[in-house]
Design an enzyme around this catalytic site. Structure first.
Site, PDB file in Angstrom:
ATOM      1  N   PRO A  88      14.184  27.477  40.296  1.00 38.67           N
ATOM      2  CA  PRO A  88      14.115  28.997  39.532  1.00 38.67           C
ATOM      3  C   PRO A  88      15.273  29.506  38.920  1.00 38.67           C
ATOM      4  O   PRO A  88      15.435  30.522  37.751  1.00 38.67           O
ATOM      5  CB  PRO A  88      13.318  29.975  40.892  1.00 38.67           C
ATOM      6  CG  PRO A  88      14.085  29.131  41.885  1.00 38.67           C
ATOM      7  CD  PRO A  88      14.427  27.609  41.790  1.00 38.67           C
ATOM      8  N   LYS A 104      11.715  27.911  34.133  1.00 44.12           N
ATOM      9  CA  LYS A 104      10.859  27.097  33.673  1.00 44.12           C
ATOM     10  C   LYS A 104       9.385  26.769  34.501  1.00 44.12           C
ATOM     11  O   LYS A 104       8.618  25.812  33.794  1.00 44.12           O
ATOM     12  CB  LYS A 104      11.448  25.498  33.979  1.00 44.12           C
ATOM     13  CG  LYS A 104      12.810  25.749  32.464  1.00 44.12           C
ATOM     14  CD  LYS A 104      11.989  25.756  30.671  1.00 44.12           C
ATOM     15  CE  LYS A 104      13.596  26.219  29.929  1.00 44.12           C
ATOM     16  NZ  LYS A 104      13.662  27.797  29.156  1.00 44.12           N
ATOM     17  N   HIS A 136      11.578  40.814  26.397  1.00 44.14           N
ATOM     18  CA  HIS A 136      13.119  40.655  26.927  1.00 44.14           C
ATOM     19  C   HIS A 136      13.581  39.697  26.067  1.00 44.14           C
ATOM     20  O   HIS A 136      13.379  39.237  25.316  1.00 44.14           O
ATOM     21  CB  HIS A 136      13.320  40.146  28.190  1.00 44.14           C
ATOM     22  CG  HIS A 136      13.353  41.073  29.185  1.00 44.14           C
ATOM     23  ND1 HIS A 136      13.873  41.110  30.296  1.00 44.14           N
ATOM     24  CD2 HIS A 136      12.299  42.160  29.123  1.00 44.14           C
ATOM     25  CE1 HIS A 136      13.975  42.594  31.367  1.00 44.14           C
ATOM     26  NE2 HIS A 136      13.050  42.731  30.931  1.00 44.14           N
ATOM     27  N   TYR A 141      16.216  28.949  27.044  1.00 51.61           N
ATOM     28  CA  TYR A 141      15.526  29.421  27.941  1.00 51.61           C
ATOM     29  C   TYR A 141      14.696  30.595  27.485  1.00 51.61           C
ATOM     30  O   TYR A 141      13.243  30.684  28.530  1.00 51.61           O
ATOM     31  CB  TYR A 141      16.945  30.713  28.384  1.00 51.61           C
ATOM     32  CG  TYR A 141      16.468  32.082  29.499  1.00 51.61           C
ATOM     33  CD1 TYR A 141      17.344  31.656  30.539  1.00 51.61           C
ATOM     34  CD2 TYR A 141      15.726  32.502  28.953  1.00 51.61           C
ATOM     35  CE1 TYR A 141      16.901  32.817  31.281  1.00 51.61           C
ATOM     36  CE2 TYR A 141      15.195  33.438  30.103  1.00 51.61           C
ATOM     37  CZ  TYR A 141      16.072  33.675  31.288  1.00 51.61           C
ATOM     38  OH  TYR A 141      15.571  34.294  32.892  1.00 51.61           O
ATOM     39  N   TYR A 164      22.262  37.817  35.797  1.00 54.41           N
ATOM     40  CA  TYR A 164      22.644  36.056  35.652  1.00 54.41           C
ATOM     41  C   TYR A 164      24.353  36.075  36.300  1.00 54.41           C
ATOM     42  O   TYR A 164      25.245  36.014  35.725  1.00 54.41           O
ATOM     43  CB  TYR A 164      22.507  35.439  35.352  1.00 54.41           C
ATOM     44  CG  TYR A 164      20.896  34.622  34.737  1.00 54.41           C
ATOM     45  CD1 TYR A 164      20.998  33.579  35.920  1.00 54.41           C
ATOM     46  CD2 TYR A 164      20.165  35.290  34.346  1.00 54.41           C
ATOM     47  CE1 TYR A 164      19.148  33.092  35.794  1.00 54.41           C
ATOM     48  CE2 TYR A 164      19.347  35.841  33.651  1.00 54.41           C
ATOM     49  CZ  TYR A 164      17.889  33.840  35.074  1.00 54.41           C
ATOM     50  OH  TYR A 164      17.178  33.465  34.587  1.00 54.41           O
TER      51      TYR A 164
END
Length: 391
Positions: free
Chosen positions: A293, A297, A72, A385, A201
């Site tokens: 979550p 991480k 991704h 990220y 998200y």
């Protein structure tokens, strides 16, 4: 039984450590309290940072990941019925993430360990860790109905939050930092192709939602729910209806529905135990720290811990210097706290707390507006990220 490194726990951290040590010519024995099938089916994380991907490849455990994993190059943020894509490679100089479930990482590492690694004992329950301030620490364990002792030079506790390793650090030397959130995640697995090719998200006035996936045909989705929620209280159609509300956009995007094969609720908490080393005992992964979550991480932090230990022990073997082993806790904690910060910021950015005021809501929206209009803010998110450097 005797070995150089006794590893408690055969999750991804313990298994990867065993592989790294094997490749460095250092022997180890892994003790895992559960049966093999449980370890290989335990649903956990699914996002691998660039650094984790690189480590697995270098360790010889990346072949199936590269074949079946889903690379991704970004995520999508949704709020106020709008969509904004964060382009990781463009913002980080080429980094990305890989969608590849923890269960699959464990299967790959188990297969390698059983093929050419050191002993891996399933259903071997660690009962306690002793003598960690001496040069001969030991792990007491029970296997096949009999108690035994594993003598070693070092013990690495990869046995999770509820394991026995952390209890070997005296309370007078321990400092705990934690935060418990008033909400959790209702997560589902569904036999339906993901409705988007990257993670989504979504911040919504009814609560957070996340669209993820496990494969091209299996979707993984989450809803923010009050802490203590029983997943069985939610009917399947009710879950899909709520997901549809929270993912709604102005451009007519639709959510594909399918049979839900599992559902569960994940509590949300932040936790750090300092130090991560006591004598010859080294804590790694959830034994030392937990993150909500939202930032993806948890598994990646565990990988960072065991890479740090393996490099430090190899350095000792090569140079005779214990400098890097001595700095293990400090080195790991720098990365841990950056991940805790990032996960906290992602969590507070996207979740709505029950007592949120109109001011709180507008601040959240302003933070999201900043991310979608400032390249510097967007690059900070992308950098966090895709992963903090492995020192």
């Amino acid at each position: 039984m005797r070995t150089t490194v006794g590893i408690i726990g055969a999750g991804p951290a313990g298994l990867l450590l065993a592989r790294l040590l094997h490749n460095a010519g250092i022997d180890s024995i892994v003790l895992e309290s559960r049966e093999r099938a449980h370890v290989e089916q335990r649903q956990r994380a699914g996002i691998l940072e660039q650094g984790t991907v690189d480590v697995l490849r270098a360790a010889g455990a990346g072949e199936r990941m590269d074949r079946e994993g889903l690379r991704h190059d970004g995520i999508e943020l949704r709020f106020a019925r709008r969509r904004h894509r964060v382009d990781f490679p463009a913002l980080t100089g080429g980094s990305s993430v890989m969608v590849y479930a923890q269960t699959e990482v464990c299967k790959d590492l188990i297969a390698l360990q059983l093929k050419d690694g050191g002993p891996l004992l399933f259903e071997a329950e660690a009962l306690g860790v002793e003598g960690v301030t001496t040069d001969r620490p030991m792990v007491r364990f029970r296997h096949e109905g009999r108690e035994g002792v594993l003598e070693c030079d070092y013990v690495v506790g990869c046995d999770g939050f509820w394991g026995v390793s952390r209890a070997a650090v005296p309370a007078r030397l321990s400092q705990v930092y934690e935060r418990t959130y008033t909400f959790g995640w209702l997560g589902i697995l569904a036999d339906v192709a993901p409705s988007h090719d990257e993670l989504v998200y979504a911040r919504h006035e009814r609560g957070f939602a996340l669209l993820s996936m496990r494969s091209p045909s299996v979707s993984r989705l989450y809803l923010q729910v009050p802490a203590g929620t029983d997943a069985g209280e939610w009917a399947d159609e009710e879950i899909w209806d709520e997901l549809e509300r929270r993912f709604e956009t102005a451009d007519g995007w639709t959510l594909a529905r399918g049979p839900i094969t599992s559902k569960s609720v994940t509590p949300m908490r932040s936790y750090v135990h300092e130090p991560m080393r006591h004598g010859r005992l080294f804590l790694a992964g959830d034994a030392a720290h937990i993150v909500p979550p939202t930032g993806a991480k948890g598994l990646n932090l565990a990988v960072g811990d065991v890479v740090t230990f393996a490099r430090a022990l190899t350095y000792l073997r090569e140079t005779g210097s214990s400098e890097r082993l001595d700095a293990y806790s400090e080195t790991c904690l720098r990365r841990v706290w950056q991940a805790e910060r990032f996960s906290y910021e992602m969590t507070t950015l996207l979740h709505r707390v029950p007592d949120a005021t109109p001011f709180d809501d507008r601040i959240q929206l302003a933070r999201l507006e900043r991310l979608t209009t400032s390249r510097a803010a967007e690059a900070e998110l992308a950098d966090g990220y895709t992963g903090f450097p492995l020192e």
